[in-house]
Design a protein around this motif. Structure first.
Motif, PDB file in Angstrom:
ATOM      1  N   LEU A   1      49.334  66.163 -39.809  1.00  0.00           N
ATOM      2  CA  LEU A   1      50.770  66.243 -39.562  1.00  0.00           C
ATOM      3  C   LEU A   1      51.124  67.383 -38.605  1.00  0.00           C
ATOM      4  O   LEU A   1      51.960  67.213 -37.716  1.00  0.00           O
ATOM      5  CB  LEU A   1      51.500  66.428 -40.899  1.00  0.00           C
ATOM      6  N   ALA A   2      50.493  68.530 -38.777  1.00  0.00           N
ATOM      7  CA  ALA A   2      50.809  69.686 -37.932  1.00  0.00           C
ATOM      8  C   ALA A   2      50.559  69.403 -36.460  1.00  0.00           C
ATOM      9  O   ALA A   2      51.252  69.946 -35.591  1.00  0.00           O
ATOM     10  CB  ALA A   2      49.992  70.894 -38.374  1.00  0.00           C
ATOM     11  N   ASP A   3      49.590  68.545 -36.158  1.00  0.00           N
ATOM     12  CA  ASP A   3      49.282  68.218 -34.769  1.00  0.00           C
ATOM     13  C   ASP A   3      50.446  67.500 -34.097  1.00  0.00           C
ATOM     14  O   ASP A   3      50.616  67.594 -32.876  1.00  0.00           O
ATOM     15  CB  ASP A   3      48.036  67.334 -34.683  1.00  0.00           C
ATOM     16  N   GLU A   4      51.232  66.770 -34.876  1.00  0.00           N
ATOM     17  CA  GLU A   4      52.419  66.110 -34.323  1.00  0.00           C
ATOM     18  C   GLU A   4      53.614  67.047 -34.317  1.00  0.00           C
ATOM     19  O   GLU A   4      54.361  67.115 -33.328  1.00  0.00           O
ATOM     20  CB  GLU A   4      52.752  64.851 -35.124  1.00  0.00           C
ATOM     21  N   LEU A   5      53.806  67.787 -35.384  1.00  0.00           N
ATOM     22  CA  LEU A   5      54.991  68.642 -35.480  1.00  0.00           C
ATOM     23  C   LEU A   5      55.019  69.728 -34.410  1.00  0.00           C
ATOM     24  O   LEU A   5      56.098  70.169 -33.996  1.00  0.00           O
ATOM     25  CB  LEU A   5      55.059  69.281 -36.876  1.00  0.00           C
ATOM     26  N   ILE A   6      53.857  70.161 -33.947  1.00  0.00           N
ATOM     27  CA  ILE A   6      53.815  71.217 -32.934  1.00  0.00           C
ATOM     28  C   ILE A   6      54.457  70.747 -31.626  1.00  0.00           C
ATOM     29  O   ILE A   6      54.864  71.563 -30.799  1.00  0.00           O
ATOM     30  CB  ILE A   6      52.355  71.680 -32.690  1.00  0.00           C
ATOM     31  N   ASN A   7      54.601  69.432 -31.471  1.00  0.00           N
ATOM     32  CA  ASN A   7      55.278  68.904 -30.283  1.00  0.00           C
ATOM     33  C   ASN A   7      56.786  69.067 -30.342  1.00  0.00           C
ATOM     34  O   ASN A   7      57.458  68.946 -29.308  1.00  0.00           O
ATOM     35  CB  ASN A   7      54.947  67.420 -30.115  1.00  0.00           C
ATOM     36  N   TRP A   8      57.319  69.330 -31.539  1.00  0.00           N
ATOM     37  CA  TRP A   8      58.768  69.334 -31.714  1.00  0.00           C
ATOM     38  C   TRP A   8      59.316  70.659 -32.251  1.00  0.00           C
ATOM     39  O   TRP A   8      60.523  70.910 -32.138  1.00  0.00           O
ATOM     40  CB  TRP A   8      59.170  68.208 -32.671  1.00  0.00           C
ATOM     41  N   PHE A   9      58.464  71.479 -32.842  1.00  0.00           N
ATOM     42  CA  PHE A   9      58.924  72.735 -33.434  1.00  0.00           C
ATOM     43  C   PHE A   9      58.084  73.900 -32.922  1.00  0.00           C
ATOM     44  O   PHE A   9      56.901  73.722 -32.607  1.00  0.00           O
ATOM     45  CB  PHE A   9      58.807  72.672 -34.970  1.00  0.00           C
ATOM     46  N   PRO A  10      58.663  75.111 -32.864  1.00  0.00           N
ATOM     47  CA  PRO A  10      57.868  76.299 -32.522  1.00  0.00           C
ATOM     48  C   PRO A  10      56.719  76.479 -33.510  1.00  0.00           C
ATOM     49  O   PRO A  10      56.825  76.109 -34.686  1.00  0.00           O
ATOM     50  CB  PRO A  10      58.882  77.442 -32.629  1.00  0.00           C
ATOM     51  N   ALA A  11      55.644  77.058 -33.049  1.00  0.00           N
ATOM     52  CA  ALA A  11      54.437  77.191 -33.872  1.00  0.00           C
ATOM     53  C   ALA A  11      54.718  77.904 -35.188  1.00  0.00           C
ATOM     54  O   ALA A  11      54.143  77.542 -36.229  1.00  0.00           O
ATOM     55  CB  ALA A  11      53.359  77.935 -33.087  1.00  0.00           C
TER      56      ALA A  11
ATOM     57  N   ALA B   1      56.387  75.379 -42.295  1.00  0.00           N
ATOM     58  CA  ALA B   1      57.580  75.126 -43.110  1.00  0.00           C
ATOM     59  C   ALA B   1      58.099  73.705 -42.889  1.00  0.00           C
ATOM     60  O   ALA B   1      58.535  73.041 -43.842  1.00  0.00           O
ATOM     61  CB  ALA B   1      58.672  76.142 -42.770  1.00  0.00           C
ATOM     62  N   MET B   2      58.036  73.218 -41.657  1.00  0.00           N
ATOM     63  CA  MET B   2      58.495  71.856 -41.368  1.00  0.00           C
ATOM     64  C   MET B   2      57.563  70.823 -42.006  1.00  0.00           C
ATOM     65  O   MET B   2      58.020  69.767 -42.466  1.00  0.00           O
ATOM     66  CB  MET B   2      58.593  71.629 -39.860  1.00  0.00           C
ATOM     67  N   ALA B   3      56.278  71.127 -42.042  1.00  0.00           N
ATOM     68  CA  ALA B   3      55.332  70.224 -42.707  1.00  0.00           C
ATOM     69  C   ALA B   3      55.641  70.138 -44.201  1.00  0.00           C
ATOM     70  O   ALA B   3      55.608  69.053 -44.798  1.00  0.00           O
ATOM     71  CB  ALA B   3      53.905  70.693 -42.481  1.00  0.00           C
ATOM     72  N   ASP B   4      55.952  71.289 -44.796  1.00  0.00           N
ATOM     73  CA  ASP B   4      56.306  71.291 -46.218  1.00  0.00           C
ATOM     74  C   ASP B   4      57.582  70.481 -46.460  1.00  0.00           C
ATOM     75  O   ASP B   4      57.670  69.721 -47.440  1.00  0.00           O
ATOM     76  CB  ASP B   4      56.507  72.727 -46.704  1.00  0.00           C
ATOM     77  N   LEU B   5      58.560  70.629 -45.580  1.00  0.00           N
ATOM     78  CA  LEU B   5      59.821  69.900 -45.729  1.00  0.00           C
ATOM     79  C   LEU B   5      59.593  68.402 -45.555  1.00  0.00           C
ATOM     80  O   LEU B   5      60.114  67.588 -46.324  1.00  0.00           O
ATOM     81  CB  LEU B   5      60.837  70.416 -44.713  1.00  0.00           C
ATOM     82  N   TYR B   6      58.808  68.041 -44.551  1.00  0.00           N
ATOM     83  CA  TYR B   6      58.476  66.626 -44.313  1.00  0.00           C
ATOM     84  C   TYR B   6      57.819  66.018 -45.555  1.00  0.00           C
ATOM     85  O   TYR B   6      58.196  64.927 -46.004  1.00  0.00           O
ATOM     86  CB  TYR B   6      57.547  66.544 -43.108  1.00  0.00           C
ATOM     87  N   ARG B   7      56.852  66.714 -46.119  1.00  0.00           N
ATOM     88  CA  ARG B   7      56.146  66.190 -47.296  1.00  0.00           C
ATOM     89  C   ARG B   7      57.066  66.094 -48.507  1.00  0.00           C
ATOM     90  O   ARG B   7      56.926  65.186 -49.335  1.00  0.00           O
ATOM     91  CB  ARG B   7      54.935  67.076 -47.601  1.00  0.00           C
ATOM     92  N   GLU B   8      58.018  67.014 -48.598  1.00  0.00           N
ATOM     93  CA  GLU B   8      58.995  66.965 -49.692  1.00  0.00           C
ATOM     94  C   GLU B   8      59.914  65.755 -49.547  1.00  0.00           C
ATOM     95  O   GLU B   8      60.263  65.090 -50.534  1.00  0.00           O
ATOM     96  CB  GLU B   8      59.816  68.257 -49.676  1.00  0.00           C
ATOM     97  N   MET B   9      60.285  65.431 -48.316  1.00  0.00           N
ATOM     98  CA  MET B   9      61.193  64.319 -48.054  1.00  0.00           C
ATOM     99  C   MET B   9      60.472  62.967 -48.082  1.00  0.00           C
ATOM    100  O   MET B   9      61.103  61.923 -48.288  1.00  0.00           O
ATOM    101  CB  MET B   9      61.856  64.504 -46.679  1.00  0.00           C
ATOM    102  N   TYR B  10      59.192  62.989 -47.891  1.00  0.00           N
ATOM    103  CA  TYR B  10      58.416  61.774 -47.672  1.00  0.00           C
ATOM    104  C   TYR B  10      58.534  60.742 -48.800  1.00  0.00           C
ATOM    105  O   TYR B  10      58.745  59.549 -48.519  1.00  0.00           O
ATOM    106  CB  TYR B  10      56.948  62.165 -47.457  1.00  0.00           C
TER     107      TYR B  10
END
Length: 209
Positions: free
Chosen positions: A52-62, A67-76
């Motif tokens: 997941l982090a490999d995709e999120l790095i395209n949209w969020f600062p490193a 934190a965005m990965a944790d939020l994504y997994r919580e919402m999933y």
């Protein structure tokens, strides 16, 4: 392989057993709305497989990716599980391994609790599920369960099988065509999992050293 030992077959999850594109698209869309950050969900679902982090790095600062990965997994669970169907032949592939006296395991880069939710929702019951592993990392789980075959759809799955000294069986239901999978070094290329039970029967019947 010990001919008396049960055959263990490993399966990837996303785009091998399940068509995770609708659910992941919904989750990225929800994450974008929640954070106010643009995410091209149409593009993101064309490159499933890596962590997941490999995709999120395209949209969020490193420094925000974790934190965005944790939020994504919580919402999933609320956004992705019911939207995700099994791919054709998925249940039958697991059943074929079981009926042959073997074990079927799922080894995936997906967050393990969410991987289990998908399988439970779809009524697919492997003998074990191991998540949070990508490419060569999957070899640890494949070796632990003595898997002699690993089935996937991605170049990373071929690398996983190689690292585990397992036969690389691929299905052209993910980002690569059948021709591309062959060029990447897969031992076996199937159109989809509907062809797997017949292939497995032939594989188990063939003499091996």
């Amino acid at each position: 392989m010990n001919p008396m030992a049960p055959t263990t077959v490993g399966f990837d999850l996303d785009m091998t057993l399940i068509d995770s594109r609708p659910g992941i698209h919904a989750c990225y869309t929800a994450l974008s709305a929640r954070t106010g950050t643009f995410i091209d969900a149409d593009l993101a679902i064309t490159r499933l497989g890596p962590p997941l982090a490999d995709e999120l790095i395209n949209w969020f600062p490193a420094d925000q990716v974790e934190a965005m990965a944790d939020l994504y997994r919580e919402m999933y669970p609320a956004t992705a599980i019911t939207a995700t169907p099994a791919l054709p032949g998925a249940r039958e592939a697991i059943t074929a391994v079981r009926e042959a006296g073997g074990r079927a395991i799922v080894v995936t880069a997906k967050y393990e609790p969410n991987a289990k939710l998908h399988l439970e929702h779809l009524g697919i019951e492997p003998d074990a599920v191991v998540g949070d592993l990508w490419a060569e990392q999957k070899a640890d789980a494949l070796r632990e369960y003595a898997a002699s075959v690993y089935v996937g759809d991605h170049q990373g799955d071929i690398r996983a099988a190689r690292a585990a000294d397992a036969l690389s069986v691929t299905v052209a239901t993910g980002p690569y065509s059948a021709v591309e999978l062959g060029e990447l070094g897969a031992d076996v290329v199937l159109t989809d999992l509907t062809a797997f039970p017949d292939w497995l029967s032939g594989y188990l019947a063939a003499p091996r050293a």
